[in-house]
Design an enzyme around this catalytic site. Structure first.
Site, PDB file in Angstrom:
ATOM      1  N   ASN A 194       0.847  -1.180   0.000  1.00  0.00           N
ATOM      2  CA  ASN A 194       0.000   0.000   0.000  1.00  0.00           C
ATOM      3  C   ASN A 194       0.886   1.234   0.000  1.00  0.00           C
ATOM      4  OD1 ASN A 194      -2.016   2.122   1.379  1.00  0.00           O
ATOM      5  ND2 ASN A 194      -3.191   0.431   0.504  1.00  0.00           N
ATOM      6  N   GLU A 485      -8.890   7.529   2.010  1.00  0.00           N
ATOM      7  CA  GLU A 485      -7.667   7.241   2.776  1.00  0.00           C
ATOM      8  C   GLU A 485      -7.705   7.812   4.195  1.00  0.00           C
ATOM      9  OE1 GLU A 485      -7.093   6.917  -1.376  1.00  0.00           O
ATOM     10  OE2 GLU A 485      -6.962   8.877  -0.404  1.00  0.00           O
ATOM     11  N   GLU A 509     -10.991   0.398  -6.873  1.00  0.00           N
ATOM     12  CA  GLU A 509      -9.737   0.721  -7.557  1.00  0.00           C
ATOM     13  C   GLU A 509      -8.748  -0.439  -7.514  1.00  0.00           C
ATOM     14  OE1 GLU A 509      -8.125   4.135  -5.647  1.00  0.00           O
ATOM     15  OE2 GLU A 509      -7.977   3.180  -3.679  1.00  0.00           O
TER      16      GLU A 509
END
Length: 704
Positions: A194, A485, A509
């Site tokens: 990530n 986020e 996504e």
């Protein structure tokens, strides 16, 4: 002598009764027991239908630089019981009204050696328990630093859990199903790449945590009303199956800075022997305060399209040029650079999206990559990365606003911060005024990358305060916020309903970044969505990403029919049709469901559910008598049974069913679907086959 003995016995019995307290839920299904150990350590125990769910579990907080923490040496000085019952109406939601009914037990504790007071408040609802720490204003406890919260959740056995790794910076992981004893061995495999991540323990997991016991109880642990505090994770003692709270630290390693009077977030435990009850719970919302926004008329649910998926797949670019190695805002002159020809947020292209939205009845258009700075926005821990008001030369802000207004379309602005919270706050008033001046009523915020100031985390107290500040400041400008986020929601959308959407989980996504597990959306409603709606961005019809971008070989791990069902399954007042217009034009008959499905509901019914395997939900439109049903299925093909008894008696309806075709499969034949129509009533029972990774959507309209 006898009289004195009786007095001593009465005093002793009174002391014992005060040291142990019980509370029962309004429906009688739940009971908690509170007790103090011999050393004054507080603990609680939870029962459901006379079955122990949480074994005696310690409560308290360890303080930093303090010889005496708030862990033990307590005595009970007061225990108050009360009942509360109200019905309130959300601004938007899964139903028109919500009942908030609980019994409360507030226990005031005094620490013997410090003379400090704390209150532990328990609320028992008909679906579970919420409890929190309260710190009254007092002479001996004013400013204090939390080293760690020591709340325990002692499980009764080696339950099956649906978990993601405990991480201070991201929740964008696929879920793992395993026994509690297996988490340690599977942890490293569960951690995938990530943009920003930091794990703390190989048995640490995140909330909302969903579990199932061997005897069929469903248990969900989460938190509610996370304000001015640090996000809670759970660290597992895998020998004894005891979870302990683990708060996200700041750059110094401290977990929280508090000043009395203050409170912690609520710690929540939802329990049922029917998984559908977990989905139906509104306990998290009920543990938040009512709306602080008096006039909510400007807060509107939104169905939108946008300039986004083509960049996510790599077909287009956020950046305007490839000639600039670094950007200095206010200095770099983009009019003197050569466009890269891939920049998607250009006036002509955006107008094409506006035309598409207007043609098909959508409310808004999101545009990413419209503002200067994308050439070096990520990976440099750059503070002054965007100013949120300066467009690229090929993006005509005023012209696009006027064009969208003429078509009845609302524009959604994108504010990517690149993790620089200081820079966003520096520009916030100017950015929101710019939105007001140019007709933008909603902002999608983003926090990709490591947080600035360096050393802070996405889920630490000061950064959570930043997210809250943005939402509250946006309300001053009548702007809705869709945060990506940021920290996962904990029901704060009740208090600030302009917080209309969040990401805070592995969204669509990732289907373009290598794919998500085929059962992912059968878990998310039991975990991430327990705290509030998710901007999941469903609706991908072209599941072979190489057909969008030949350089990307990712595969969307669902069927097309599953993508339709997600508009009902993945509740949000903010829903995106995320695919490219050209792909919707190829499947206009299936696209009709996305066009029809509402984003605000009068009521919701949970028809069948098993976390990780399947769920089917029916919802009634807030503005009509129409119903919509959505299903998401996991890895195993199955037949769903839909009992239509939620329909009004004596009325006839026509159901349009968008289902997997007989040969559909998320791997081999994802675009195989069939559309059928049939008459239905409240006595109808449908049986629909769902493929592996499949699903369905049904629109049900009254025949008049």
């Amino acid at each position: 002598m006898f009289k004195n003995f009786v007095s001593v016995v009465i005093l002793f019995l009174s002391f014992c009764s005060l040291q142990a307290q019980e509370l029962v839920s309004p429906n009688g299904n739940f009971k908690i027991k509170f007790a103090l150990a011999n050393d004054g350590t507080p603990s609680y125990q939870l029962f459901y239908k006379n079955k122990e769910v949480v074994k005696p579990s310690k409560l308290g907080l360890e303080l930093q630089k303090d010889a005496k923490s708030l862990l033990n040496d307590f005595k009970i000085v007061e225990a108050k019981e009360s009942t509360f019952d109200e019905t309130w109406k959300p601004v938007w939601g899964e139903e028109n009204s919500i009942q908030n009914h609980y019994n409360e037990l507030a226990i005031r504790l005094k620490q013997n050696t410090t003379d400090r007071d704390i209150i532990i408040k328990f609320r028992l609802f008909n679906e579970g328990l919420g409890f929190r720490y309260e710190f009254p204003e007092q002479k001996n406890l004013t400013y204090f630093i939390v080293k760690e919260e020591r709340t325990e959740f002692a499980m009764t056995g080696n339950h099956t859990a649906f978990w993601i790794p405990g991480d201070y910076d991201t929740q964008e992981y696929d879920y793992t199903e395993s026994k509690l004893s297996e988490i340690r061995g599977l942890f490293k495999k569960a951690v995938t790449d990530n943009a920003s991540q930091k794990q703390f323990s190989d048995t640490g997991v995140q909330t909302s945590l969903m579990m199932k016991t061997a005897d069929g109880l469903y248990i969900n642990i989460h938190e509610a009303a996370l304000i001015n505090y640090s996000c809670m994770h759970l660290n597992l003692d895998d020998k004894n199956f005891v979870f302990q709270s683990h708060l996200t630290p700041d750059a110094k390693g401290n977990k929280g800075y508090l000043q009395t009077p203050c409170v912690s977030p609520w710690r929540t435990i939802i329990v049922s022997d029917d998984a559908r009850d977990v989905l139906a719970s509104r306990m998290t919302l009920n543990l938040n305060e009512p709306s602080k926004i008096e006039d909510t008329s400007w807060i509107k649910p939104v169905k939108y399209v946008g300039v986004w998926w083509e960049m996510i797949t790599g077909r287009s670019s956020w950046a305007y040029t490839d000639e600039v190695p670094s950007v200095h805002l206010g200095v770099t002159d983009f009019t003197k650079t050569k466009p890269n020809g891939k920049h998607a947020a250009n006036t002509k292209h955006v107008k094409e999206y506006i035309d598409f939205a207007a043609l098909h009845g959508f409310d808004g258009v999101l545009v990413e990559g419209w503002n200067e700075g994308w050439e070096d926005w990520f990976g440099h821990e750059k503070d002054y990365v965007f100013d949120f008001v300066t467009p690229y030369p090929d993006f005509d802000v005023k012209g696009i606003h006027e064009y969208a207004k003429s078509k009845g379309i609302k524009m959604i602005m994108h504010h990517e911060t690149s993790g620089s919270t200081r820079n966003y706050e520096r520009h916030l008033d100017k950015a929101f005024k710019f939105m007001n001046d140019n007709g933008y009523e909603a902002a999608k915020t983003g926090y990709v990358g490591n947080i600035l100031p360096l050393g802070e985390h996405h889920y630490s107290q000061s950064i959570l305060n930043h997210y809250q500040y943005v939402v509250e400041k946006a309300a001053d400008y009548k702007i809705m916020i869709n945060a990506h986020e940021a920290v996962r929601p904990t029901g704060i959308c009740r208090t600030y309903p302009n917080m209309i959407g969040n990401e805070a989980a592995r969204g669509t996504e990732f289907q373009a970044f290598g794919g998500s597990k085929a059962n992912h959306t059968t878990i998310l409603p039991f975990t991430r969505l327990m705290g509030g709606p998710m901007d999941y961005t469903p609706g991908i019809f072209e599941t072979n990403i190489s057909k969008v971008n030949p350089g990307n070989n990712s595969q969307v791990n669902t069927t097309l029919a599953n993508q339709l069902g997600l508009y009902v399954v993945m509740y949000s007042p903010l829903q995106m049709a995320a695919d490219l217009p050209e792909n919707y034009n190829r499947f206009l008959d299936a696209f009709q469901f996305i066009k029809d499905v509402p984003v605000d509901w009068a009521t919701s019914k949970y028809l069948e559910a098993e976390p990780g395997y399947y769920l089917t939900i029916a919802r009634k439109d807030k503005k009509s008598n129409d119903w919509y049903v959505g299903n998401s299925n996991g890895y195993n093909a199955r037949t769903a049974t839909i009992n239509m008894d939620f329909l009004e008696k004596g009325k006839k309806y026509e159901a349009t069913i968008y289902a997997d075709a007989e040969n559909a499969d998320y791997k081999t034949n994802p675009q195989a679907y069939k559309i059928t129509k049939q008459k239905v009533t409240n006595k109808t029972k449908l049986q629909l086959k769902t493929a592996a990774g499949g699903g369905f959507g049904i629109s049900i309209k009254e025949i008049k």
